[in-house]
Design an enzyme around this catalytic site. Sequence first.
Site, PDB file in Angstrom:
ATOM      1  N   HIS A  24       0.971  -1.242   0.017  1.00 40.77           N
ATOM      2  CA  HIS A  24      -0.029   0.110   0.033  1.00 40.77           C
ATOM      3  C   HIS A  24       0.852   1.366  -0.118  1.00 40.77           C
ATOM      4  O   HIS A  24       0.563   2.220  -0.894  1.00 40.77           O
ATOM      5  CB  HIS A  24      -0.930  -0.031   1.218  1.00 40.77           C
ATOM      6  CG  HIS A  24      -1.565   1.357   1.385  1.00 40.77           C
ATOM      7  ND1 HIS A  24      -3.105   1.320   1.075  1.00 40.77           N
ATOM      8  CD2 HIS A  24      -1.440   2.487   1.808  1.00 40.77           C
ATOM      9  CE1 HIS A  24      -3.564   2.353   1.462  1.00 40.77           C
ATOM     10  NE2 HIS A  24      -2.540   3.245   1.880  1.00 40.77           N
ATOM     11  N   GLU A  25       1.905   1.241   0.939  1.00 40.74           N
ATOM     12  CA  GLU A  25       2.668   2.480   1.119  1.00 40.74           C
ATOM     13  C   GLU A  25       3.755   2.750  -0.174  1.00 40.74           C
ATOM     14  O   GLU A  25       4.047   3.807  -0.548  1.00 40.74           O
ATOM     15  CB  GLU A  25       3.570   2.536   2.361  1.00 40.74           C
ATOM     16  CG  GLU A  25       2.510   2.525   3.431  1.00 40.74           C
ATOM     17  CD  GLU A  25       1.762   3.687   3.670  1.00 40.74           C
ATOM     18  OE1 GLU A  25       2.271   4.751   3.149  1.00 40.74           O
ATOM     19  OE2 GLU A  25       0.627   3.582   4.188  1.00 40.74           O
ATOM     20  N   HIS A  28       2.038   4.893  -2.651  1.00 39.35           N
ATOM     21  CA  HIS A  28       1.998   6.355  -2.343  1.00 39.35           C
ATOM     22  C   HIS A  28       3.674   6.765  -2.720  1.00 39.35           C
ATOM     23  O   HIS A  28       3.675   7.956  -3.234  1.00 39.35           O
ATOM     24  CB  HIS A  28       1.836   6.512  -0.705  1.00 39.35           C
ATOM     25  CG  HIS A  28       0.282   6.389  -0.658  1.00 39.35           C
ATOM     26  ND1 HIS A  28      -0.507   6.814  -1.154  1.00 39.35           N
ATOM     27  CD2 HIS A  28      -0.197   5.771   0.748  1.00 39.35           C
ATOM     28  CE1 HIS A  28      -1.752   6.755  -0.534  1.00 39.35           C
ATOM     29  NE2 HIS A  28      -1.436   5.916   0.765  1.00 39.35           N
TER      30      HIS A  28
END
Length: 433
Positions: A24-25, A28
């Site tokens: 997920h990160e 980003h």
Amino acid sequence: MTILLTILGIALFAVGLLFSIAWHELGHLSTAKLFGIRVPQYMVGFGPTIWSRHKGETEYGIKAIPMGGYIRMIGMFPPGEDGRIEARSTSPWRGMIEDARSAAYEELKPGDETRLFYTRKPWKRVIVMFAGPFMNLVLAVAIFLGVMMTFGSPTQTTEVAGVQKCVIAQSEKRDTCAKSDPESPAFAAGLREGDKIVAFNGEPVEDWATLSTRIRETIGPATITVERGGTEQVLKATLIENTVAKKDEDGEVVPEEFVPAGYLGFAARTEILPLSFGDSVDRMGGMIENGAEAIVALPSKVPDLWDAAFGDGERKDDSPVGVVGAARLSGEVLNLDVPTTNIVATFLMLLAGFNLSLFLFNMLPLLPLDGGHIAGALWESVRRKIAKVFRRPDPGPFDVAKLMPVAYVVAGIFICFTLLVLVADIVNPVKIS
């Protein structure tokens, strides 16, 4: 052996959880760097740092509590109206705003003026914030489709698993026949366990959905062609109207809802069968839709959760499950008395469901979730376009920091809900049936 398998299942889920968070990160991080935003930190977990390493301008690390993760971008919020970024107010609400604004400029270095998050165009900020949840969606879809198309999914067939001897309304929720119950049409017609129904009223049937629909639409005489012992036989039955479970437009049973329909009286055998790509996509779409409905319905689950955690209430199968509950389920999965392939598939589906939940939850348009930042960027774009159309001055960046008091309230609600789920997962957990 049971304890060891349980521990192994929990450990495997922890690894899958950490990977999902890191994945997920990474979404980003990669898009932030793509658009030239400086990212001082990329962390998996919260709390004390147990390992970290600097590479370039970013510190990569793992923290002690695997309950989330974050990347720190410079300039998440614009400066205040007076151009200042440090906290300077004695008002609690104003202090929240200025503390958040000040934290967004920690580690500000010369040259970072052109590398601030808020200075990027709204569409770029939307991409950066959406990339994290999108990575979880990609992982969920990849696992779901991979499992469904290779291992398969439980699918009802036209083979008879058992014959009901009498007619019982499904709303009564009993299995034992009473003397007053009439004989079921299937039993009277001589249908047997192991028969494969290949035609109904002379029309071929290849799947359970088609057969179930035709049975429900029929009341009165009917012919049932079965394959038994390598030969086909035609049985005659007189179907009656009975109270049966309601089905939605996708053919799925609607819990606790019943309707009158044609009734034969047998159970279809369920087998794990690989699905085609098209069927897998359809099934995946249904899971996403059900997941979204479950997120919306979370507030309505609070009373049942409270009763399950602090009262004598039953923990329902569709009850929300937290990280602890999911870890316990993983331990149960490894103890199932089924083939290893079934265990692997079930564990992967559990991990995929967790990633799908991460995607849907993070897309809620509320701070501090990713969806809240996305909503702020979209609103900024809309109001700038409106100002341009009416030839008004550019209103500038939308100051998401002003919503931080609301974000703290939302975060408080989420924390309370998480603690309630945690208690329920410990004292009255959801179990694999």
